[in-house]
Design an enzyme around this catalytic site. Sequence first.
Site, PDB file in Angstrom:
ATOM      1  N   GLY A   1       0.789  -1.238   0.000  1.00 43.17           N
ATOM      2  CA  GLY A   1       0.000   0.000   0.000  1.00 43.17           C
ATOM      3  C   GLY A   1       0.815   1.280   0.000  1.00 43.17           C
ATOM      4  O   GLY A   1       0.347   2.308   0.495  1.00 43.17           O
TER       5      GLY A   1
ATOM      6  N   ASN B   1       1.449   3.075  -2.586  1.00 47.35           N
ATOM      7  CA  ASN B   1       0.726   4.037  -3.435  1.00 47.35           C
ATOM      8  C   ASN B   1      -0.468   4.619  -2.684  1.00 47.35           C
ATOM      9  O   ASN B   1      -0.750   5.813  -2.802  1.00 47.35           O
ATOM     10  CB  ASN B   1       0.284   3.375  -4.746  1.00 47.35           C
ATOM     11  CG  ASN B   1       1.398   3.373  -5.771  1.00 47.35           C
ATOM     12  OD1 ASN B   1       1.712   4.406  -6.359  1.00 47.35           O
ATOM     13  ND2 ASN B   1       2.044   2.228  -5.953  1.00 47.35           N
TER      14      ASN B   1
ATOM     15  N   ARG C   1     -14.081 -15.346  -9.797  1.00 48.99           N
ATOM     16  CA  ARG C   1     -13.798 -13.911  -9.896  1.00 48.99           C
ATOM     17  C   ARG C   1     -15.085 -13.093  -9.956  1.00 48.99           C
ATOM     18  O   ARG C   1     -15.178 -11.999  -9.410  1.00 48.99           O
ATOM     19  CB  ARG C   1     -12.995 -13.722 -11.195  1.00 48.99           C
ATOM     20  CG  ARG C   1     -12.141 -12.513 -11.283  1.00 48.99           C
ATOM     21  CD  ARG C   1     -11.147 -12.711 -12.388  1.00 48.99           C
ATOM     22  NE  ARG C   1     -11.785 -13.018 -13.665  1.00 48.99           N
ATOM     23  CZ  ARG C   1     -11.744 -12.235 -14.738  1.00 48.99           C
ATOM     24  NH1 ARG C   1     -11.087 -11.112 -14.694  1.00 48.99           N
ATOM     25  NH2 ARG C   1     -12.325 -12.595 -15.871  1.00 48.99           N
TER      26      ARG C   1
ATOM     27  N   MET D   1      -4.599  -7.062  -6.902  1.00 57.26           N
ATOM     28  CA  MET D   1      -4.121  -8.217  -7.653  1.00 57.26           C
ATOM     29  C   MET D   1      -5.228  -9.092  -8.222  1.00 57.26           C
ATOM     30  O   MET D   1      -5.132 -10.318  -8.201  1.00 57.26           O
ATOM     31  CB  MET D   1      -3.208  -9.073  -6.748  1.00 57.26           C
ATOM     32  CG  MET D   1      -2.042  -8.300  -6.178  1.00 57.26           C
ATOM     33  SD  MET D   1      -0.939  -7.689  -7.465  1.00 57.26           S
ATOM     34  CE  MET D   1       0.325  -8.921  -7.377  1.00 57.26           C
TER      35      MET D   1
ATOM     36  N   LEU E   1     -10.297  -7.384 -12.953  1.00 59.61           N
ATOM     37  CA  LEU E   1     -11.724  -7.192 -12.691  1.00 59.61           C
ATOM     38  C   LEU E   1     -12.555  -7.638 -13.894  1.00 59.61           C
ATOM     39  O   LEU E   1     -12.221  -7.317 -15.045  1.00 59.61           O
ATOM     40  CB  LEU E   1     -11.983  -5.723 -12.358  1.00 59.61           C
ATOM     41  CG  LEU E   1     -11.316  -5.293 -11.043  1.00 59.61           C
ATOM     42  CD1 LEU E   1     -11.220  -3.780 -10.951  1.00 59.61           C
ATOM     43  CD2 LEU E   1     -12.078  -5.867  -9.851  1.00 59.61           C
TER      44      LEU E   1
ATOM     45  N   HIS F   1       0.453   1.044 -13.317  1.00 61.75           N
ATOM     46  CA  HIS F   1       1.165  -0.162 -13.763  1.00 61.75           C
ATOM     47  C   HIS F   1       2.654   0.172 -13.825  1.00 61.75           C
ATOM     48  O   HIS F   1       3.032   1.227 -14.344  1.00 61.75           O
ATOM     49  CB  HIS F   1       0.645  -0.561 -15.151  1.00 61.75           C
ATOM     50  CG  HIS F   1       1.212  -1.846 -15.647  1.00 61.75           C
ATOM     51  ND1 HIS F   1       0.755  -3.078 -15.232  1.00 61.75           N
ATOM     52  CD2 HIS F   1       2.221  -2.105 -16.525  1.00 61.75           C
ATOM     53  CE1 HIS F   1       1.446  -4.030 -15.836  1.00 61.75           C
ATOM     54  NE2 HIS F   1       2.337  -3.463 -16.621  1.00 61.75           N
TER      55      HIS F   1
ATOM     56  N   GLU G   1     -11.939  -3.205 -20.412  1.00 59.21           N
ATOM     57  CA  GLU G   1     -12.003  -4.673 -20.343  1.00 59.21           C
ATOM     58  C   GLU G   1     -10.696  -5.332 -20.768  1.00 59.21           C
ATOM     59  O   GLU G   1     -10.322  -6.376 -20.256  1.00 59.21           O
ATOM     60  CB  GLU G   1     -13.163  -5.194 -21.199  1.00 59.21           C
ATOM     61  CG  GLU G   1     -14.482  -5.024 -20.467  1.00 59.21           C
ATOM     62  CD  GLU G   1     -15.625  -5.716 -21.170  1.00 59.21           C
ATOM     63  OE1 GLU G   1     -15.395  -6.741 -21.835  1.00 59.21           O
ATOM     64  OE2 GLU G   1     -16.757  -5.221 -21.048  1.00 59.21           O
TER      65      GLU G   1
ATOM     66  N   ASP H   1      -4.666  -3.696 -19.113  1.00 59.32           N
ATOM     67  CA  ASP H   1      -3.551  -2.752 -19.317  1.00 59.32           C
ATOM     68  C   ASP H   1      -3.622  -2.007 -20.655  1.00 59.32           C
ATOM     69  O   ASP H   1      -2.595  -1.533 -21.153  1.00 59.32           O
ATOM     70  CB  ASP H   1      -2.185  -3.472 -19.225  1.00 59.32           C
ATOM     71  CG  ASP H   1      -1.922  -4.042 -17.846  1.00 59.32           C
ATOM     72  OD1 ASP H   1      -2.489  -3.540 -16.873  1.00 59.32           O
ATOM     73  OD2 ASP H   1      -1.137  -5.004 -17.744  1.00 59.32           O
TER      74      ASP H   1
HETATM   75  C1  GRF Z   1       2.977  -0.981  -7.758  1.00 56.38           C
HETATM   76  O1  GRF Z   1       4.250  -1.153  -8.334  1.00 56.38           O
HETATM   77  C2  GRF Z   1       1.927  -0.817  -8.820  1.00 56.38           C
HETATM   78  O2  GRF Z   1       2.390  -0.260  -9.998  1.00 56.38           O
HETATM   79  C3  GRF Z   1       1.503  -2.245  -9.090  1.00 56.38           C
HETATM   80  O3  GRF Z   1       1.557  -2.874  -7.834  1.00 56.38           O
HETATM   81  C4  GRF Z   1       2.511  -2.215  -6.998  1.00 56.38           C
HETATM   82  C5  GRF Z   1       1.795  -1.867  -5.720  1.00 56.38           C
HETATM   83  O4  GRF Z   1       2.681  -1.410  -4.737  1.00 56.38           O
HETATM   84  N1  GRF Z   1       0.220  -2.288  -9.730  1.00 56.38           N
HETATM   85  P1  GRF Z   1       2.153  -0.803  -3.362  1.00 56.38           P
HETATM   86  O5  GRF Z   1       1.289  -1.856  -2.687  1.00 56.38           O
HETATM   87  O6  GRF Z   1       1.391   0.444  -3.678  1.00 56.38           O
HETATM   88  O7  GRF Z   1       3.400  -0.538  -2.579  1.00 56.38           O
END
Ligand code: GRF
Length: 203
Positions: A21, A23, A68, A93, A96, A112, A148, A151
């Site tokens: 977490g 981010n 899912r 992870m 969706l 990403h 959909e 990426d």
């Molecule tokens: C990040 O590198 C993001 O780009 C990817 O997953 C990672 C998440 O990292 N989708 P964090 O949990 O925010 O540290």
Amino acid sequence: MDQIGELKHFPRIAVLASGSGTNLQAIIDDDIEIALVLCDNENAGAIDRAKNSSIPCEVVSKKDFKNRESFANELINVLESYEIEIVVLAGFMTILPPAFIKKFENRILNIHPSLLPAFTGTYGKGTITATLNAGVKVTGATVHIVTEEVDAGPILAQGVVEVFDGDDEETLHERIKKVEHRIYPQTIRQFVSGGSTYLKEER
Ligand code: GRF
């Protein structure tokens, strides 16, 4: 809903996370109001980060669902109960399913750890491994709208990171994350203030 910029209120944002977490933390530290943190496992570091900042947090354990689709339906239920308008994926992870993406069409953001469209369809560390294996000299991070096709949604922002000789997954990912922590909050702010044409459609 019309363009977000025309709203009288700041939209209700949920951050979805599975891991440490960092981010999420960058978004919190930027003082972006978060209505809900939603995690898919009870070991996610994001849970403590939410609690430390007194942000409502819910866990919907992916392992409790047989597929899912049923997992995503429960996510939708929780998001609706918090009247969420924007979904911010921050290391979430799960790919969706279409029903979820339709529900929040053009209102789901993701970050990403590569310069898309390079190294698509890989997760977190897997993306970094693919980057190192390819021997590219430059990589980075991309913020995009989730559609959909994995990426492949419209790109809102990118930041560049140089790959150094001797980089391993950890050192490279750390430098990419520094860029992520800068561009994600900025891009979220632009997005919610109506800076994106992708907010024009009715929900
Ligand atoms: C990040 O590198 C993001 O780009 C990817 O997953 C990672 C998440 O990292 N989708 P964090 O949990 O925010 O540290």
